[in-house]
Design a protein around this motif. Structure first.
Motif: not given
Length: 292
Positions: A110-119
């Motif tokens: 559930h974090q992966r999309v946000f990890a890509v955007i934030g990263g």
């Protein structure tokens, strides 16, 4: 507490550039040998202080030995070569893909999309700082250097991900440091000319590098990854060039660029997106589930 210890490692990497300036007269692999020798000595110093057996060997598997040693040595080996075959700005920028890669690797589903955007935002902030806000052009003439820099990013993100989940003692970093020091010495004798008549400042800087960013910090990073918030540490790793720029300014080595403010903002927003937003969403879902 473990997350804070990991953050100390990141801060330590931020002062690497300052110490590197004062140790610039030392050939790279010779410096690496000195640093990892100091790192290994930290293990035996700790055992002496705690009156533990000095030469109790680690319980590392062959896979752990290979991955950890190749991670610590391979990253530096490829980075030194990348700087030799490509301009420093482009090489450094490509190498700084590792926090993005690590953030994606350690993120939950559930974090992966946000990890890509934030990263991605963190990487853009890092890129603005490294390039000084100016455009850069990748030249096919430096393909080998670019490839080596990309390998750096893959090696360090892979090493960090592997060590975060492997069952090993933090002090095993000391034994791995011995292996890395031996490889560094071999590379130095093969690829470089020895230069041991160093100035006082060069020796002090080399030892401090071993105690900090190229040695002691790896113990701290291991603690942070094993017991702290890995996703947050991955996001905050983009701040390394920010800390480096501030440290260089404080020591009078360089001036602060206007790009640093934009870099800080993007890195902080990226960290919030990667960490706070998924937590808030999960909290909201739990409340809804409880009400249902």
């Amino acid at each position: 507490m473990a997350t804070f210890i990991g953050l100390v490692a990141i801060i330590s990497w931020g002062v690497l550039a300052v110490l590197g300036v004062y140790a610039s007269s030392v050939p790279p692999f010779q410096l690496l040998f000195i640093c990892f020798s100091v790192s290994a000595l930290l293990l035996f110093l700790k055992r002496l202080i705690k009156r533990e057996p000095l030469f109790t060997l680690p319980k590392l598997t062959l896979t752990q030995w290979i991955v950890a040693t190749c991670g610590l040595f391979g990253f530096h080996f490829c980075y030194f070569l990348a700087l030799r075959y490509a301009p420093p700005i482009e090489a450094s920028l490509i190498a700084y893909l590792w926090p993005l890669m690590l953030g994606i690797a350690v993120a939950n589903a559930h974090q992966r999309v946000f990890a890509v955007i934030g990263g991605a935002l963190g990487f853009i902030g890092c890129g603005i700082l490294v390039t000084g806000g100016e455009s850069i052009q990748f030249n096919s003439e430096y393909t080998l250097g670019y490839g080596l820099a990309l390998i750096c990013a893959l090696i360090w993100s892979g090493y960090s991900w592997f060590m975060a989940d492997t069952k090993s003692d933090v002090e095993d970093i000391g034994w791995i440091s011995i292996a890395v020091a031996a490889l560094a010495l071999g590379s130095h004798l093969t690829l470089e000319s020895s230069h041991w008549d160093l100035s006082f400042y060069a020796w002090v800087s080399a030892i401090l590098l071993g105690l900090g960013p190229v040695g002691g910090a790896f113990y701290l990073w291991d603690i942070g990854l094993k017991f702290g918030n890995r996703q947050l540490l991955a996001s905050l790793s983009f701040a390394t060039p920010v800390i480096s720029s501030i440290a260089l300014f404080l020591f009078g080595i360089s001036t602060l660029s206007a790009a640093i403010s934009m870099a800080i903002v993007l890195i902080m927003i990226g960290a919030l997106i990667s960490n706070a937003v998924p937590a808030l969403i999960m909290k909201h879902r739990l409340r809804q589930a409880t009400r249902a």
